[in-house]
Motif scaffolding. Structure first.
Motif, PDB file in Angstrom:
ATOM      1  N   MET A 177      31.422  34.958  76.019  1.00 17.88           N
ATOM      2  CA  MET A 177      32.119  36.005  76.483  1.00 17.88           C
ATOM      3  C   MET A 177      32.931  36.776  75.313  1.00 17.88           C
ATOM      4  SD  MET A 177      35.684  34.238  78.055  1.00 17.88           S
ATOM      5  CE  MET A 177      36.261  35.785  78.702  1.00 17.88           C
ATOM      6  N   LYS A 187      39.776  37.627  81.126  1.00 13.22           N
ATOM      7  CA  LYS A 187      39.276  38.770  80.693  1.00 13.22           C
ATOM      8  C   LYS A 187      40.013  39.380  79.519  1.00 13.22           C
ATOM      9  CE  LYS A 187      38.056  43.869  81.686  1.00 13.22           C
ATOM     10  NZ  LYS A 187      37.871  44.864  82.985  1.00 13.22           N
ATOM     11  N   ALA A 210      38.767  39.786  75.243  1.00 12.66           N
ATOM     12  CA  ALA A 210      39.007  40.970  74.448  1.00 12.66           C
ATOM     13  C   ALA A 210      39.634  40.795  73.181  1.00 12.66           C
ATOM     14  CB  ALA A 210      39.554  42.068  75.603  1.00 12.66           C
TER      15      ALA A 210
END
Length: 304
Positions: free
Chosen positions: A148, A178, A182
């Motif tokens: 990811m 998430k 990031a």
């Protein structure tokens, strides 16, 4: 190290945006890390050691795209061995995948069967469908993970080893996955730019356990490990603080560490959180010790 205008890294992330897009690389040259346990037949342990040594040296000499291929006995079960291999690209992985065949002596020492296979995890950034047809060993299951966030370098950063390999499992706070991806990509961009000796930094969600990620790091040497937390660098320190807030630090991270020396306490504690953070539960394995099988990693091998 500053990136040139058109320079890219081999980023293993999925959907990136903004600044991170500048760091996307060609997945066809993303290195492949294969990792996991293999069970050995109780009456063939010594034969396994002999055959693994011969096989690992043979495939290492035959394939210059392999920089690491080694194995260590599990801390609790002497008939289980952790296997590690680093190959430069998917084509090299295919060549490894088809070896050893079930007719080779090494294969006869493994306990796994098609009904009860061993599982090896494959980390990297490629389409597993392109590789699926090459598998001809039914008694091994390959579990492909997709990152990811993060990167894997194809070279050794121009720094000599011995390298450090870290395979850890960490829990993320609920609903923060998430944000973790990031913020970690921001940190990875800085690491890539500023610290050549960080050869891999990537996180892979675990599909079976909620809020769990596989966190992998490869450092060219111990100096590179020490440099990855530079508290004199305000930008990096702030980015790491934001990233680390997404982890559930009430649960100690666990995993395995492979290095020439693991006595440095910094390898087992958080460099960001206070001393109240639970101590990492890491199993440590030392290159060059008698129980190591295979070849010493050479992360600058075959670099241009």
């Amino acid at each position: 190290m500053k990136l040139a205008k058109n320079e890219k890294i081999d980023n293993v992330g999925l959907q990136l945006s903004g600044e991170a897009k500048a760091f996307e690389g060609a997945t066809e040259i993303t290195p492949v890390i294969i990792y996991g346990k293999r069970r050995i037949k109780s009456d063939m342990l010594e034969e396994f050691k002999i055959q693994y040594q011969e096989f690992s040296k043979s495939i290492y000499e035959a394939n210059p795209d392999i920089k690491a291929i080694f194995a260590f006995p599990d801390k609790e079960d002497p008939f289980v061995y952790w296997h590690v291999i680093w190959v430069k690209n998917a084509n090299s992985f295919e060549n490894y995948w088809n070896r050893p065949t079930e007719s080779e002596p090494l294969w006869a020492t493994y306990k796994s069967t098609s009904e009860d296979p061993d599982t090896l995890t494959v980390y990297g950034g490629w389409d597993k469908g392109a590789l699926a047809e090459t598998q001809d060993i039914p008694s091994v299951r390959y579990d492909f993970k997709k990152s990811m966030a993060g990167f894997i370098k194809t070279d050794g950063g121009g720094e000599e080893g011995p390298a450090l390999f870290g395979f850890t499992m960490r829990y993320v706070k609920p609903d923060q996955m998430k944000a973790l991806g990031a913020s970690f990509q921001t940190v990875c961009n800085l690491w890539y730019e500023k610290i050549p000796g960080i050869l891999m930094a990537a996180v892979f969600p675990d599909e079976k356990t909620p809020n769990l990620v596989h966190d992998l790091r490869i450092f060219a040497n111990h100096s590179a490990f020490l440099a990855h937390v530079d508290k004199s660098d305000q930008e990096l320190t702030e980015a790491m603080g934001i990233w680390f807030e997404n982890y559930d630090t009430s649960i100690p991270f666990s995993g395995q560490l492979y290095a020439a020396n693991t006595k440095d306490d910094a390898l087992h504690t958080s460099s960001i959180k206070s001393s109240s953070t639970p101590r990492a539960q890491l199993e440590t394995f030392h290159f060059g010790e008698p129980d190591m099988l295979g070849v010493m990693p050479n992360m600058t091998r075959n670099d241009l």
